[in-house]
Design a protein around this motif. Structure first.
Motif, PDB file in Angstrom:
ATOM      1  N   ASP A  10       0.827  -1.200   0.000  1.00 31.23           N
ATOM      2  CA  ASP A  10       0.000   0.000   0.000  1.00 31.23           C
ATOM      3  C   ASP A  10       0.873   1.267   0.000  1.00 31.23           C
ATOM      4  OD1 ASP A  10      -2.269   1.556   0.054  1.00 31.23           O
ATOM      5  OD2 ASP A  10      -2.443   1.513   2.224  1.00 31.23           O
ATOM      6  N   LEU A  11       1.994   1.194   0.700  1.00 31.78           N
ATOM      7  CA  LEU A  11       2.905   2.355   0.732  1.00 31.78           C
ATOM      8  C   LEU A  11       3.448   2.636  -0.670  1.00 31.78           C
ATOM      9  CD1 LEU A  11       4.350   4.368   2.672  1.00 31.78           C
ATOM     10  CD2 LEU A  11       6.215   2.719   2.803  1.00 31.78           C
ATOM     11  N   GLY A  12       3.765   1.556  -1.371  1.00 35.33           N
ATOM     12  CA  GLY A  12       4.244   1.676  -2.752  1.00 35.33           C
ATOM     13  C   GLY A  12       5.471   2.562  -2.869  1.00 35.33           C
ATOM     14  N   GLU A  13       5.619   3.200  -4.025  1.00 38.93           N
ATOM     15  CA  GLU A  13       6.704   4.188  -4.221  1.00 38.93           C
ATOM     16  C   GLU A  13       6.165   5.536  -3.766  1.00 38.93           C
ATOM     17  OE1 GLU A  13      10.036   3.902  -5.081  1.00 38.93           O
ATOM     18  OE2 GLU A  13       9.399   1.889  -4.493  1.00 38.93           O
ATOM     19  N   CYS A  14       6.032   5.685  -2.497  1.00 41.13           N
ATOM     20  CA  CYS A  14       5.247   6.752  -1.876  1.00 41.13           C
ATOM     21  C   CYS A  14       5.740   8.154  -2.245  1.00 41.13           C
ATOM     22  CB  CYS A  14       5.299   6.562  -0.367  1.00 41.13           C
ATOM     23  SG  CYS A  14       4.273   7.718   0.525  1.00 41.13           S
ATOM     24  N   THR A  15       4.760   9.007  -2.527  1.00 40.67           N
ATOM     25  CA  THR A  15       5.052  10.434  -2.754  1.00 40.67           C
ATOM     26  C   THR A  15       4.146  11.286  -1.865  1.00 40.67           C
ATOM     27  OG1 THR A  15       3.459  10.489  -4.576  1.00 40.67           O
ATOM     28  CG2 THR A  15       5.772  10.067  -5.156  1.00 40.67           C
ATOM     29  N   ARG A  16       3.736  10.717  -0.726  1.00 43.90           N
ATOM     30  CA  ARG A  16       2.767  11.411   0.127  1.00 43.90           C
ATOM     31  C   ARG A  16       3.347  12.625   0.831  1.00 43.90           C
ATOM     32  NH1 ARG A  16       1.756   6.029   0.116  1.00 43.90           N
ATOM     33  NH2 ARG A  16      -0.403   5.303  -0.046  1.00 43.90           N
ATOM     34  N   CYS A  17       4.665  12.722   0.924  1.00 40.11           N
ATOM     35  CA  CYS A  17       5.255  13.934   1.515  1.00 40.11           C
ATOM     36  C   CYS A  17       6.526  14.281   0.750  1.00 40.11           C
ATOM     37  CB  CYS A  17       5.526  13.769   3.014  1.00 40.11           C
ATOM     38  SG  CYS A  17       7.076  12.951   3.420  1.00 40.11           S
ATOM     39  N   LYS A  18       7.074  15.460   1.066  1.00 40.61           N
ATOM     40  CA  LYS A  18       8.200  15.975   0.279  1.00 40.61           C
ATOM     41  C   LYS A  18       9.492  15.186   0.461  1.00 40.61           C
ATOM     42  CE  LYS A  18       9.022  19.613   3.766  1.00 40.61           C
ATOM     43  NZ  LYS A  18       7.867  19.265   4.635  1.00 40.61           N
ATOM     44  N   LEU A  19       9.552  14.312   1.453  1.00 35.29           N
ATOM     45  CA  LEU A  19      10.783  13.536   1.645  1.00 35.29           C
ATOM     46  C   LEU A  19      11.053  12.594   0.475  1.00 35.29           C
ATOM     47  CD1 LEU A  19      10.719  12.662   5.467  1.00 35.29           C
ATOM     48  CD2 LEU A  19      12.009  14.449   4.287  1.00 35.29           C
ATOM     49  N   HIS A  20      10.023  12.328  -0.310  1.00 33.17           N
ATOM     50  CA  HIS A  20      10.244  11.394  -1.431  1.00 33.17           C
ATOM     51  C   HIS A  20      11.181  11.999  -2.483  1.00 33.17           C
ATOM     52  CE1 HIS A  20       7.367  13.762  -3.865  1.00 33.17           C
ATOM     53  NE2 HIS A  20       7.875  13.127  -4.901  1.00 33.17           N
ATOM     54  N   THR A  21      11.295  13.331  -2.497  1.00 32.75           N
ATOM     55  CA  THR A  21      12.090  13.976  -3.552  1.00 32.75           C
ATOM     56  C   THR A  21      13.590  13.787  -3.343  1.00 32.75           C
ATOM     57  OG1 THR A  21      12.093  16.068  -2.357  1.00 32.75           O
ATOM     58  CG2 THR A  21      10.312  15.729  -3.948  1.00 32.75           C
ATOM     59  N   THR A  22      13.989  13.508  -2.109  1.00 28.71           N
ATOM     60  CA  THR A  22      15.427  13.406  -1.823  1.00 28.71           C
ATOM     61  C   THR A  22      15.872  12.005  -1.411  1.00 28.71           C
ATOM     62  OG1 THR A  22      14.902  14.244   0.391  1.00 28.71           O
ATOM     63  CG2 THR A  22      15.768  15.836  -1.196  1.00 28.71           C
ATOM     64  N   ARG A  23      14.941  11.097  -1.260  1.00 29.00           N
ATOM     65  CA  ARG A  23      15.337   9.764  -0.793  1.00 29.00           C
ATOM     66  C   ARG A  23      15.938   8.939  -1.933  1.00 29.00           C
ATOM     67  NH1 ARG A  23       9.422   7.899  -1.146  1.00 29.00           N
ATOM     68  NH2 ARG A  23       9.397   6.938  -3.208  1.00 29.00           N
ATOM     69  N   ASN A  24      16.733   7.957  -1.530  1.00 30.19           N
ATOM     70  CA  ASN A  24      17.163   6.916  -2.459  1.00 30.19           C
ATOM     71  C   ASN A  24      16.273   5.693  -2.327  1.00 30.19           C
ATOM     72  OD1 ASN A  24      19.493   7.999  -3.893  1.00 30.19           O
ATOM     73  ND2 ASN A  24      20.425   8.128  -1.859  1.00 30.19           N
ATOM     74  N   VAL A  50       9.562   6.271  12.424  1.00 31.01           N
ATOM     75  CA  VAL A  50       8.358   7.095  12.265  1.00 31.01           C
ATOM     76  C   VAL A  50       8.191   7.478  10.801  1.00 31.01           C
ATOM     77  CG1 VAL A  50       7.297   9.315  12.829  1.00 31.01           C
ATOM     78  CG2 VAL A  50       8.419   7.972  14.623  1.00 31.01           C
ATOM     79  N   VAL A  51       9.253   7.979  10.167  1.00 26.57           N
ATOM     80  CA  VAL A  51       9.182   8.288   8.731  1.00 26.57           C
ATOM     81  C   VAL A  51      10.059   7.299   7.973  1.00 26.57           C
ATOM     82  CG1 VAL A  51       8.608  10.722   8.986  1.00 26.57           C
ATOM     83  CG2 VAL A  51      11.016  10.035   8.851  1.00 26.57           C
ATOM     84  N   LYS A  52       9.627   6.957   6.791  1.00 24.95           N
ATOM     85  CA  LYS A  52      10.276   5.889   6.033  1.00 24.95           C
ATOM     86  C   LYS A  52      11.302   6.414   5.018  1.00 24.95           C
ATOM     87  CE  LYS A  52       7.114   3.324   7.990  1.00 24.95           C
ATOM     88  NZ  LYS A  52       7.380   2.928   9.391  1.00 24.95           N
ATOM     89  N   CYS A  53      11.395   7.725   4.886  1.00 30.70           N
ATOM     90  CA  CYS A  53      12.385   8.296   3.966  1.00 30.70           C
ATOM     91  C   CYS A  53      13.309   9.228   4.739  1.00 30.70           C
ATOM     92  CB  CYS A  53      11.697   9.074   2.846  1.00 30.70           C
ATOM     93  SG  CYS A  53      10.559   8.063   1.871  1.00 30.70           S
ATOM     94  N   ARG A  54      14.550   9.314   4.293  1.00 33.41           N
ATOM     95  CA  ARG A  54      15.550  10.087   5.013  1.00 33.41           C
ATOM     96  C   ARG A  54      15.281  11.589   4.916  1.00 33.41           C
ATOM     97  NH1 ARG A  54      21.729  11.482   3.383  1.00 33.41           N
ATOM     98  NH2 ARG A  54      22.373  12.255   5.428  1.00 33.41           N
ATOM     99  N   GLU A 101       2.963  13.477   9.931  1.00 33.31           N
ATOM    100  CA  GLU A 101       1.525  13.243   9.765  1.00 33.31           C
ATOM    101  C   GLU A 101       1.249  12.353   8.547  1.00 33.31           C
ATOM    102  OE1 GLU A 101      -0.751  16.793   9.724  1.00 33.31           O
ATOM    103  OE2 GLU A 101      -2.643  15.765   9.311  1.00 33.31           O
ATOM    104  N   ALA A 102       2.027  12.566   7.480  1.00 29.80           N
ATOM    105  CA  ALA A 102       1.805  11.771   6.265  1.00 29.80           C
ATOM    106  C   ALA A 102       2.263  10.331   6.429  1.00 29.80           C
ATOM    107  CB  ALA A 102       2.547  12.423   5.086  1.00 29.80           C
ATOM    108  N   CYS A 103       3.323  10.131   7.187  1.00 32.18           N
ATOM    109  CA  CYS A 103       3.955   8.801   7.213  1.00 32.18           C
ATOM    110  C   CYS A 103       3.553   7.955   8.416  1.00 32.18           C
ATOM    111  CB  CYS A 103       5.477   8.958   7.192  1.00 32.18           C
ATOM    112  SG  CYS A 103       6.317   7.511   6.514  1.00 32.18           S
ATOM    113  N   SER A 104       3.251   8.592   9.533  1.00 30.43           N
ATOM    114  CA  SER A 104       3.041   7.808  10.757  1.00 30.43           C
ATOM    115  C   SER A 104       1.858   6.843  10.686  1.00 30.43           C
ATOM    116  CB  SER A 104       2.915   8.730  11.976  1.00 30.43           C
ATOM    117  OG  SER A 104       1.899   9.685  11.777  1.00 30.43           O
TER     118      SER A 104
HETATM  119  S1  SF4 Z   1       8.372   9.725   4.442  1.00 34.48           S
HETATM  120 FE1  SF4 Z   1       6.621   8.356   4.373  1.00 34.48          FE
HETATM  121  S2  SF4 Z   1       4.937   9.619   3.613  1.00 34.48           S
HETATM  122 FE2  SF4 Z   1       6.846  10.695   3.118  1.00 34.48          FE
HETATM  123  S3  SF4 Z   1       7.339  10.024   1.041  1.00 34.48           S
HETATM  124 FE3  SF4 Z   1       8.439   8.683   2.458  1.00 34.48          FE
HETATM  125  S4  SF4 Z   1       7.109   6.905   2.738  1.00 34.48           S
HETATM  126 FE4  SF4 Z   1       5.857   8.564   1.863  1.00 34.48          FE
END
Ligand code: SF4
Length: 287
Positions: free
Chosen positions: A107-121, A179-183, A196-199
């Protein structure tokens, strides 16, 4: 056996012995022939005031007297009732105890629910035993975790592994997540909109795991689960009853790397967890 392998093994053994010594496991250390006489913390000194840092703020002066912490041998009496709070993210999240971790990850998939997705690997979802009775919750991935897609694999992760092994467990016995899945860039604290988006995914993980004990590593994990702004110093080492989960906040391993003196307090916290899980608690004697 190659000489380099001997050196590596010897260095690992030295690191392990240093770690146990830091934790105050004097008998363990002495049994292995050390001439040093480590001084385990006195049971009376139940709180070491942490040095000031962004992650683990110091105790306010008004709180210098530590709250009474019940003995770990009687954990059933140690749960603190929390003041009723407004509905938390946990309550508003879709609770589904039959959901598997795999389904949540899908369900999380290649998540773009918050801005952290722009900088994660890599998304760092979590790692460990889906049947784990013990779950460690940290703040968010660092550089090593972002590169490997696994939680707690850097320096702080190595220390967490040592802590788990000192409890008589292995990493594969527990579950570890954040708590958050992206760096967050530069390892900054996650911002409120990111939490709020990730928890909700963290809450779903906990519902799926149904652990006996949750150990919050650091302020962000503790504050997210309890929807609180209070310093972790108020609750560190105390059992909290959180929606049926027994939760115990303690310091983050990254904080311990900067403040090794706090390891003794964390070890006391972990001994409470061991008692709750029915694990043998190693006795420490002050000389
Ligand atoms: S931190 Fe969580 S909510 Fe934000 S992009 Fe990554 S997986 Fe999605």
């Amino acid at each position: 056996m190659p000489e380099s392998a001997d050196i590596t093994r010897s260095e690992k053994l030295k690191q392990r012995l240093r770690f146990y010594e830091d934790l105050g496991l004097a008998p363990f250390y002495r049994d292995r022939g050390s001439s040093r006489s480590p001084q385990p913390p006195s049971p009376a000194s139940s709180v070491v005031t942490p040095s000031h840092s962004i992650e683990e703020p110091p105790l306010p002066k008004s709180s210098l007297k530590p709250p009474a912490v019940p003995s770990p041998v009687a954990p059933a009496k140690a749960f603190l009732p929390l003041t009723p709070a407004p509905p938390s993210l946990f309550e508003t999240a879709n609770r589904n105890q039959s959901e598997t971790l795999l389904q949540i990850r899908d369900d999380l998939g290649e998540c773009t629910r918050c801005k952290l997705h722009t900088t994660r690997n890599k998304i760092v979802f979590g790692d460990g035993n889906p049947q784990a009775k013990l779950v460690f919750v940290g703040e968010g991935p660092g550089a090593d975790e972002d590169a490997q897609g696994l939680p707690f694999v850097g320096r702080a992760g190595k220390l967490l592994t040592q802590m788990i092994e000192a409890m008589g467990l292995e990493r594969r016995d527990v579950y570890i997540c954040n708590v958050v899945k992206c760096r967050p860039p530069g390892n900054r604290q996650p911002e409120p909109d990111e939490v709020e988006a990730c928890s909700p995914f963290l809450f779903r993980q906990l519902d799926s795991l149904q652990p006996k004990v949750i150990v919050c590593l650091g302020a962000t994990a503790f504050q997210t689960l309890l929807q609180s702004n209070r310093s972790i110093s108020h609750f560190r080492g105390q059992w909290l009853d959180f929606r049926g989960y027994k939760m115990l906040p303690t310091y983050h391993p990254a904080y311990l790397l900067r403040n090794p003196a706090a390891k003794a307090n964390v070890w006391k916290d972990l001994q409470k967890v061991m008692a709750e899980l029915g694990l043998e608690v190693k006795k420490t004697k002050a000389k």
